[in-house]
Design a protein around this motif. Sequence first.
Motif, short mmCIF file in Angstrom:
data_model
loop_
_atom_site.label_atom_id
_atom_site.label_comp_id
_atom_site.label_asym_id
_atom_site.label_seq_id
_atom_site.Cartn_x
_atom_site.Cartn_y
_atom_site.Cartn_z
N ARG A 193 0.13 8.50 1.81
CA ARG A 193 -0.25 9.71 1.45
C ARG A 193 -0.56 10.73 2.54
O ARG A 193 -0.84 12.07 2.21
N GLY A 198 0.90 -1.20 -0.08
CA GLY A 198 -0.15 -0.22 -0.08
C GLY A 198 0.80 1.21 -0.12
O GLY A 198 0.75 2.25 -0.69
N VAL A 222 2.33 1.68 -3.50
CA VAL A 222 1.47 2.21 -4.81
C VAL A 222 1.05 3.88 -4.33
O VAL A 222 0.91 4.51 -5.34
N ALA A 223 0.89 4.19 -3.16
CA ALA A 223 0.63 5.60 -2.85
C ALA A 223 1.89 6.23 -3.28
O ALA A 223 1.66 7.41 -3.70
N TYR A 231 -1.47 2.51 2.41
CA TYR A 231 -1.86 3.50 1.48
C TYR A 231 -1.94 4.99 1.91
O TYR A 231 -1.52 6.03 1.82
N HIS A 280 1.88 6.86 -7.07
CA HIS A 280 0.76 7.72 -7.34
C HIS A 280 1.11 9.36 -7.09
O HIS A 280 0.88 10.05 -7.85
N VAL A 332 -6.20 1.42 -6.53
CA VAL A 332 -6.60 0.91 -5.11
C VAL A 332 -7.67 -0.50 -5.17
O VAL A 332 -7.66 -1.26 -4.67
#
Length: 462
Positions: A412, A252, A255-256, A408, A259, A361
Motif C-alpha cells: 500500500r 500481506g 491482501v493489500a 501489507y 483492498h 488485517v
Amino acid sequence: MNDTALNHDQLSAFLADQRWFAGKGRTFEVVDVEVLARLDDPLRIELVRVEYADGEPRTETYQMPVSAYPAHEERLAHALVRHGAGEAGDEEWIYDALHDRDAMAVIYQAFADGSVSDGASALEVHRVAEAGLEADVHSTFLPAEQSNSSAVFGETAILKVFRKLTSGHNPDIEIHRALTLAGDTHVAHLYGWLSAETPDGTHDLAMLQQFLRTASDGWELAKTSVRNLLIEGDLHADEVGGDFGGEARRLGVAVAAVHAVLDEAFGGTALDPAALSATMTARLHAATGVVPELVAYVDRLDAIFGAVAGTATASAQRVHGDLHLGQTLRTSLGWKLVDFEGEPAKHLAERQVPDSPWRDVAGMVRSFHYAAASTVHDLQPDADGAAQADYRTREWVAHNVTEFLAGYTEERGTPISSAEQVLLDAYIADKAVYEAAYEARNRPDWLPIPLGAIASLAEGSG
C-alpha cells in the motif's frame, strides 16, 4: 400421518444432519416446500421454509436443488432426502442434487449456454467471463463446506450453491465480479452466477468460478510450518526448512492489493470511530454472559476499545469481512483469497456495509495465532514440552505477523500510523472476544486459545 407430514418429517431429519443447516440445536419444523424451478430431468430447485419454536430468527428459507426419481437410485442412497407420494400422487425418491452427476450436468450446461430451460423461467443465468468450460465433464461433490455446498466440474470450474437464502445480492458474487472485471490476480475469477426472482425479491442461488486445482490450503501450510518448528527444537522460526515468513509477506501483499481494487471498484466512505468503539464495547459486555472468564479482562479491553473513539475519522470500504488463513489458497502463481461472503452469522445487509480494511488485517493476525495454538493443541505435548512449545510458537507468530504486516504496508506504500495501530489493536481484541464466545458455545476445549490471546492483549504483550 399423511404423506405431506411424512415428507416433512423426513426432510426435517435430513436438514438436522447437514453442516450447512444453521438451526442445529434449535427446535424447528418444516412448514413449507415450494418448487421454485423445474429444470431438465431429474433436477428441480426447491425452497424449504423452517419455523423455530423460539429465538431469532424465527423463520429461515433454504435452497435445495434436488433430483426426483420414480424409483430408488442406489448410487444416491447416501444423499436421500425423502421419499413418498409426489404432487401427482406417484411415488418419488428425492435426493440432494449436489451428489447427482446427472443433475449437476444440467446446471453446468445452463452456465455454458447462458440460459435455463423453459420450465425454469424464474431463474436467470448471468455470465461475467468466458469460462472455456470443458465438455462432457463429471461433477465431484466437495464435502468440506459448512454454510454452502460445492461441486467441482473436471479441472475447470467449481460451483458454490448458497443454502440459506436472503433477498438481495450475495457479497461473494458482488466482490468476485468486481475483482474479476478488474483483472485482479489474487482471486479465482468468476464465470457467472444463477439468480431467481420471487415475490420476496432477487435471490442469488449459486456462483460458478475458476477452479484452482493445484492450490494448497493456507491454513494447512501454516500449521505444517509450526510443526516443523516444533520438531527442529534448536532452530528459530526463520531458520527452519518450513519457514513461513516469505509466504506471510507475500500474503500481506495480496491482501493489500485486493483492498486497493475493492476501494477503486466500490468507493470508500468515512468510518465512525465513536460508533465502532461503542459496538466493540457492547459486544464485549454481551460476551461476558457466555464467557465469564472475560470479566477479568473487561477494564483493559474497555480501554482498548475506548481508545478507538478518540482516533481521527478513518476510512471504510468493501472488505473480505471474514478473512483468515482458511480463506486463502497458495497456487503456483501466488496467493488467492476466497469466500467473500463475510461472517456467516451476520445478516446480509450487515455484510454489505463498508468496514475498515484493518478488520481483514486483524483477522489474519488472529489466524496466525490460531494456526500456532491449534497445532500445539493437536500435538498435546506433556508438561515439560508445553512451556517450550508455547515459547517457540509465540516466536513463530511474532515472526509471521511481522512479515505479513510488512508485506501489507509495502504494497500500500505507507507504514501503519499511530491512529491505524489503535484501530488494528481494537480489531484484534474484538476478534479474540468473538472467538472466545464461539468456542464457549461450540468447542469448549478450544476456549483457552482465545483466552490466552486476550490475556496477552490485556498485558500489552499481544
